[in-house]
Design an enzyme around this catalytic site. Structure first.
Site, PDB file in Angstrom:
ATOM      1  CE1 TYR A   1     -10.729  -9.267  -2.908  1.00 54.31           C
ATOM      2  CE2 TYR A   1     -11.360  -8.035  -4.872  1.00 54.31           C
ATOM      3  CZ  TYR A   1     -10.494  -8.905  -4.215  1.00 54.31           C
ATOM      4  OH  TYR A   1      -9.398  -9.410  -4.866  1.00 54.31           O
TER       5      TYR A   1
ATOM      6  CG  HIS B   1      -9.583 -14.334  -4.859  1.00 54.49           C
ATOM      7  ND1 HIS B   1      -9.717 -13.837  -3.587  1.00 54.49           N
ATOM      8  CD2 HIS B   1     -10.561 -15.262  -5.019  1.00 54.49           C
ATOM      9  CE1 HIS B   1     -10.753 -14.426  -3.008  1.00 54.49           C
ATOM     10  NE2 HIS B   1     -11.276 -15.294  -3.851  1.00 54.49           N
TER      11      HIS B   1
ATOM     12  NE  ARG C   1      -6.200 -18.617   1.496  1.00 59.65           N
ATOM     13  CZ  ARG C   1      -6.517 -17.322   1.454  1.00 59.65           C
ATOM     14  NH1 ARG C   1      -7.273 -16.843   0.463  1.00 59.65           N
ATOM     15  NH2 ARG C   1      -6.085 -16.491   2.367  1.00 59.65           N
TER      16      ARG C   1
ATOM     17  CD  GLU D   1     -14.366 -16.203  -2.943  1.00 59.14           C
ATOM     18  OE1 GLU D   1     -13.921 -15.363  -2.134  1.00 59.14           O
ATOM     19  OE2 GLU D   1     -13.655 -17.096  -3.433  1.00 59.14           O
TER      20      GLU D   1
ATOM     21  CE  LYS E   1      -5.832 -10.955  -5.853  1.00 60.30           C
ATOM     22  NZ  LYS E   1      -5.450 -10.292  -4.589  1.00 60.30           N
TER      23      LYS E   1
ATOM     24  NE  ARG F   1      -1.307 -14.013  -2.767  1.00 65.48           N
ATOM     25  CZ  ARG F   1      -2.410 -14.064  -2.042  1.00 65.48           C
ATOM     26  NH1 ARG F   1      -2.351 -14.455  -0.773  1.00 65.48           N
ATOM     27  NH2 ARG F   1      -3.581 -13.742  -2.562  1.00 65.48           N
TER      28      ARG F   1
ATOM     29  CG  ASN G   1      -1.888 -10.624  -3.475  1.00 65.50           C
ATOM     30  OD1 ASN G   1      -2.664 -10.461  -4.426  1.00 65.50           O
ATOM     31  ND2 ASN G   1      -2.305 -10.622  -2.222  1.00 65.50           N
TER      32      ASN G   1
ATOM     33  CB  THR H   1      -2.536 -11.913   2.521  1.00 66.75           C
ATOM     34  OG1 THR H   1      -3.612 -12.787   2.845  1.00 66.75           O
ATOM     35  CG2 THR H   1      -3.068 -10.676   1.809  1.00 66.75           C
TER      36      THR H   1
HETATM   37  O1  CDP Z   1      -6.145 -12.593  -0.832  1.00 61.84           O
HETATM   38  P1  CDP Z   1      -6.188 -13.100   0.598  1.00 61.84           P
HETATM   39  O2  CDP Z   1      -7.388 -13.962   0.883  1.00 61.84           O
HETATM   40  O3  CDP Z   1      -4.902 -13.766   0.983  1.00 61.84           O
HETATM   41  O4  CDP Z   1      -6.296 -11.798   1.519  1.00 61.84           O
HETATM   42  P2  CDP Z   1      -7.563 -10.913   1.970  1.00 61.84           P
HETATM   43  O5  CDP Z   1      -7.345 -10.542   3.401  1.00 61.84           O
HETATM   44  O6  CDP Z   1      -8.836 -11.604   1.608  1.00 61.84           O
HETATM   45  O7  CDP Z   1      -7.407  -9.583   1.113  1.00 61.84           O
HETATM   46  C1  CDP Z   1      -7.803  -9.493  -0.222  1.00 61.84           C
HETATM   47  C2  CDP Z   1      -6.759  -8.700  -1.001  1.00 61.84           C
HETATM   48  O8  CDP Z   1      -6.694  -7.355  -0.529  1.00 61.84           O
HETATM   49  C3  CDP Z   1      -5.351  -9.221  -0.874  1.00 61.84           C
HETATM   50  O9  CDP Z   1      -5.073 -10.336  -1.683  1.00 61.84           O
HETATM   51  C4  CDP Z   1      -4.538  -7.994  -1.289  1.00 61.84           C
HETATM   52  O10 CDP Z   1      -4.439  -7.882  -2.710  1.00 61.84           O
HETATM   53  C5  CDP Z   1      -5.387  -6.844  -0.733  1.00 61.84           C
HETATM   54  N1  CDP Z   1      -4.824  -6.339   0.534  1.00 61.84           N
HETATM   55  C6  CDP Z   1      -4.185  -5.094   0.552  1.00 61.84           C
HETATM   56  O11 CDP Z   1      -4.084  -4.447  -0.491  1.00 61.84           O
HETATM   57  N2  CDP Z   1      -3.665  -4.593   1.718  1.00 61.84           N
HETATM   58  C7  CDP Z   1      -3.750  -5.293   2.865  1.00 61.84           C
HETATM   59  N3  CDP Z   1      -3.235  -4.775   3.979  1.00 61.84           N
HETATM   60  C8  CDP Z   1      -4.394  -6.554   2.863  1.00 61.84           C
HETATM   61  C9  CDP Z   1      -4.908  -7.055   1.682  1.00 61.84           C
HETATM   62 MG    MG Z   2      -9.432 -13.510   0.995  1.00 62.14          MG
END
Ligand code: CDP
Ligand code: MG
Length: 167
Positions: free
Chosen positions: A52, A134, A94, A145, A12, A111, A131, A100
């Site tokens: 997304y 992705h 993962r 993806e 990112k 992270r 973070n 996350t």
């Molecule tokens: O990236 P990951 O798969 O761990 O999490 P996700 O639930 O697929 O969310 C995608 C991205 O959205 C996260 O990596 C964060 O950068 C963002 N996010 C956020 O800004 N605020 C949240 N409460 C949850 C996710």
């Molecule tokens: Mg995700």
């Protein structure tokens, strides 16, 4: 059953702008994972909508505002996308990236070692939840993806020199 599979990783804008792509990439290489495709790009809104929402269901899960905040984050700079191959690689990556929220991430995870913000700080301010990477969430997400981010001819089949000592 364990099998050789592929996962999408995206560095990112915070990883690119902080100059830590090389360090983080080397973690994947040292783990024995094989990079089979990699490129820098600056996707538009439609591309991230596909990633997304169409695939990741972010708007359905968290609403339009979350998507827009995240879009702003993802467009702060170019990103670097790669496809990584290995045994059970989706789960392994993962585990290396997880979770996350940087506030919950233990040292030793990407992270946990490189990120510091929290959802409670960033979300109300509509600031990026920095973070760094992705990583595909499951095998089905990975397949969709990879097809979205890479053309088949952008992925390569080759042997790592140390492969016989990894698999
Ligand atoms: O990236 P990951 O798969 O761990 O999490 P996700 O639930 O697929 O969310 C995608 C991205 O959205 C996260 O990596 C964060 O950068 C963002 N996010 C956020 O800004 N605020 C949240 N409460 C949850 C996710
Ligand atoms: Mg995700």
């Amino acid at each position: 059953m364990s099998q050789i599979e592929k996962s999408l990783v995206v560095f990112k804008p915070d990883a690119v702008s902080r100059g830590v792509v090389g360090e983080i990439l080397s973690r994947f290489e040292k783990r024995g994972l094989k990079i089979i495709g990699m490129k820098m790009l600056k996707p538009d809104r439609e591309f991230f909508y596909q990633h997304y929402e169409t695939i990741g269901k972010m708007i359905s899960r968290r609403g339009e505002e979350s998507f827009n905040d995240n879009l702003h984050y993802m467009q702060l700079s170019p990103v670097i996308a790669l496809v990584v191959e290995g045994i059970d690689v989706v789960k392994i990556i993962r585990q290396m990236v997880w979770p996350t929220m940087p506030q919950d991430a233990l040292s030793g995870t990407i992270r946990g070692d490189y990120a510091q913000t929290t959802r409670e700080y960033s979300n109300p301010l509509h600031r990026p939840l920095f973070n760094l990477v992705h990583a595909s969430g499951n095998a089905e997400e990975a397949e969709q993806e990879i097809a979205h981010w890479f053309q088949p001819e952008e992925l390569f089949d080759y042997e790592r020199a140390d492969q016989a000592f990894i698999y």
